[in-house]
Design a protein around this motif. Structure first.
Motif, PDB file in Angstrom:
ATOM      1  N   MET A  87       0.538  -1.280  -0.009  1.00 42.02           N
ATOM      2  CA  MET A  87       0.040   0.339   0.191  1.00 42.02           C
ATOM      3  C   MET A  87       0.979   1.460   0.111  1.00 42.02           C
ATOM      4  O   MET A  87       0.158   2.275  -0.760  1.00 42.02           O
ATOM      5  N   VAL A  88       2.094   1.227   0.738  1.00 45.62           N
ATOM      6  CA  VAL A  88       3.229   2.305   0.677  1.00 45.62           C
ATOM      7  C   VAL A  88       3.381   2.019  -0.660  1.00 45.62           C
ATOM      8  O   VAL A  88       3.640   4.041  -0.771  1.00 45.62           O
ATOM      9  N   ALA A  89       3.821   1.763  -0.986  1.00 40.64           N
ATOM     10  CA  ALA A  89       4.390   1.641  -2.491  1.00 40.64           C
ATOM     11  C   ALA A  89       3.529   2.291  -3.113  1.00 40.64           C
ATOM     12  O   ALA A  89       3.869   3.100  -4.010  1.00 40.64           O
ATOM     13  N   ASP A  90       2.037   1.721  -2.871  1.00 40.41           N
ATOM     14  CA  ASP A  90       1.347   2.058  -4.305  1.00 40.41           C
ATOM     15  C   ASP A  90       0.898   3.385  -4.145  1.00 40.41           C
ATOM     16  O   ASP A  90       0.877   4.758  -4.978  1.00 40.41           O
ATOM     17  N   LEU A  91       0.802   4.435  -2.503  1.00 41.82           N
ATOM     18  CA  LEU A  91       0.999   5.754  -2.043  1.00 41.82           C
ATOM     19  C   LEU A  91       1.534   6.388  -2.742  1.00 41.82           C
ATOM     20  O   LEU A  91       1.743   7.424  -3.408  1.00 41.82           O
ATOM     21  N   ALA A  92       2.768   6.147  -3.004  1.00 45.64           N
ATOM     22  CA  ALA A  92       4.671   6.314  -3.400  1.00 45.64           C
ATOM     23  C   ALA A  92       3.960   6.801  -4.799  1.00 45.64           C
ATOM     24  O   ALA A  92       4.264   7.856  -5.310  1.00 45.64           O
ATOM     25  N   GLY A  93       3.533   5.997  -4.979  1.00 46.01           N
ATOM     26  CA  GLY A  93       3.438   5.478  -6.962  1.00 46.01           C
ATOM     27  C   GLY A  93       2.734   7.241  -7.542  1.00 46.01           C
ATOM     28  O   GLY A  93       2.583   7.049  -8.082  1.00 46.01           O
ATOM     29  N   VAL A  94       1.223   7.279  -6.721  1.00 48.86           N
ATOM     30  CA  VAL A  94       0.408   8.256  -7.108  1.00 48.86           C
ATOM     31  C   VAL A  94       0.867   9.672  -7.289  1.00 48.86           C
ATOM     32  O   VAL A  94       0.486  10.532  -7.419  1.00 48.86           O
ATOM     33  N   TYR A  95       1.219   9.702  -5.895  1.00 48.68           N
ATOM     34  CA  TYR A  95       2.007  10.772  -5.508  1.00 48.68           C
ATOM     35  C   TYR A  95       3.755  10.880  -6.299  1.00 48.68           C
ATOM     36  O   TYR A  95       3.998  12.397  -5.777  1.00 48.68           O
ATOM     37  N   GLY A  96       4.422  10.538  -6.885  1.00 48.48           N
ATOM     38  CA  GLY A  96       4.981  10.492  -8.136  1.00 48.48           C
ATOM     39  C   GLY A  96       6.260  10.824  -6.959  1.00 48.48           C
ATOM     40  O   GLY A  96       7.378  11.778  -7.177  1.00 48.48           O
ATOM     41  N   GLN A  97       6.642   9.499  -5.893  1.00 48.08           N
ATOM     42  CA  GLN A  97       7.563   9.737  -4.792  1.00 48.08           C
ATOM     43  C   GLN A  97       7.672   8.222  -4.672  1.00 48.08           C
ATOM     44  O   GLN A  97       9.285   8.067  -3.406  1.00 48.08           O
ATOM     45  N   THR A  98       7.473   7.625  -5.689  1.00 45.02           N
ATOM     46  CA  THR A  98       8.659   6.098  -5.619  1.00 45.02           C
ATOM     47  C   THR A  98      10.181   6.029  -5.925  1.00 45.02           C
ATOM     48  O   THR A  98      10.138   5.743  -5.242  1.00 45.02           O
ATOM     49  N   ALA A  99      10.374   7.876  -6.321  1.00 44.09           N
ATOM     50  CA  ALA A  99      12.349   7.097  -6.347  1.00 44.09           C
ATOM     51  C   ALA A  99      12.705   7.401  -5.162  1.00 44.09           C
ATOM     52  O   ALA A  99      13.849   7.234  -4.826  1.00 44.09           O
ATOM     53  N   CYS A 100      11.895   8.010  -3.982  1.00 45.27           N
ATOM     54  CA  CYS A 100      12.374   8.331  -2.956  1.00 45.27           C
ATOM     55  C   CYS A 100      12.190   7.551  -1.809  1.00 45.27           C
ATOM     56  O   CYS A 100      12.356   7.597  -0.969  1.00 45.27           O
ATOM     57  N   LEU A 101      11.247   6.538  -2.309  1.00 43.90           N
ATOM     58  CA  LEU A 101      10.928   5.814  -1.350  1.00 43.90           C
ATOM     59  C   LEU A 101      12.262   4.436  -0.650  1.00 43.90           C
ATOM     60  O   LEU A 101      12.554   3.376  -1.154  1.00 43.90           O
ATOM     61  N   SER A 102      12.586   4.355   0.286  1.00 45.91           N
ATOM     62  CA  SER A 102      13.454   4.316   1.224  1.00 45.91           C
ATOM     63  C   SER A 102      13.165   3.155   2.168  1.00 45.91           C
ATOM     64  O   SER A 102      12.101   2.939   3.098  1.00 45.91           O
ATOM     65  N   ARG A 103      14.102   1.938   2.567  1.00 41.19           N
ATOM     66  CA  ARG A 103      14.017   1.517   4.066  1.00 41.19           C
ATOM     67  C   ARG A 103      13.537   2.509   5.071  1.00 41.19           C
ATOM     68  O   ARG A 103      12.034   1.680   5.861  1.00 41.19           O
ATOM     69  N   GLU A 104      13.595   3.084   5.549  1.00 43.80           N
ATOM     70  CA  GLU A 104      13.859   4.408   6.340  1.00 43.80           C
ATOM     71  C   GLU A 104      12.252   4.748   6.829  1.00 43.80           C
ATOM     72  O   GLU A 104      11.442   4.765   7.357  1.00 43.80           O
TER      73      GLU A 104
END
Length: 219
Positions: A87-104
């Motif tokens: 879900m968090v990965a999908d949310l990052a996608g719709v906000y255009g934030q996938t590239a900065c999604l990290s383990r932290e």
């Protein structure tokens, strides 16, 4: 009349949860979601669907009563965290934030509402944006241990509810729904404001120097 069995060993239980946590976020899930022109609306849909899915999975695993129910606690957490990380990965996608999604960032989103003190230094608000700190493997393992202790205490405190068929499953499902909704809330707030790497943005300063000015998102 059957007797309630003793609770699982708390130290061993906490260790298993730590292992489950590190396994759950060892790899950031990929997403097919792309940046949306209306991210808030898309995010609500993603959050609602994931919350329902988590509730269904947790409720099903919570059906076995008694000792069998206790054996499903770890698998239930693993399944719910799997749904939440996607879900968090999908949310990052719709906000255009996938590239900065990290383990932290993933760790912060999943556990900020349930173990705030353990993850409070991973993400710091500065102005209108959030800064994400990257930590070493050793530091991450220490954070996971703190989270594991906190979560295991809460889980063991609720373990006896699994002794009651159906009723226990309903409670487990309800909590999974609420927990997933809280994860979504944290993630959406971060993605809406934008994220930046911590070290370069602060010129090497430590998180504690900033926290007197601005604290992480409030509940």
């Amino acid at each position: 009349m059957s007797e309630l069995p003793a609770k699982p060993d708390s130290d061993g239980f906490a260790k298993k949860i730590v292992e489950t946590i590190t396994g759950a976020i060892a790899r950031i899930p990929t997403t097919e979601m792309t940046e949306s022109p209306m991210p808030a609306e898309a995010a609500r849909t993603i959050a609602r669907q994931a919350s329902l899915k988590a509730a269904a999975a947790a409720g099903t695993l919570g059906l076995p009563p008694g000792p069998l129910g206790w054996l499903t606690i770890i698998p239930e957490m693993m399944k719910v965290w799997q749904i939440q990380t996607q879900m968090v990965a999908d949310l990052a996608g719709v906000y255009g934030q996938t590239a900065c999604l990290s383990r932290e960032q993933m760790t912060y989103c999943l556990f900020r509402h349930g173990a705030a003190m353990a993850v409070r230094d991973l993400v710091v608000r500065m102005g209108e944006r959030y800064l994400v700190k990257q930590v070493s493997l050793q530091a991450f393992q220490a954070i996971a241990k703190k989270i594991g202790v906190k979560i295991s205490q809460r889980a063991l405190g609720k373990a006896f509810s699994r002794w009651v068929p159906v009723v226990g499953a309903v409670g487990v499902a309800g909590y999974a729904y609420f927990d997933t909704a809280q994860v979504a809330k944290t993630a959406i707030e971060l993605f809406e404001r934008g994220l930046e790497p911590f070290p370069d943005a602060l010129g090497g300063r430590e998180p504690g120097l900033l926290e007197s000015r601005e604290s992480p998102p409030s509940d």
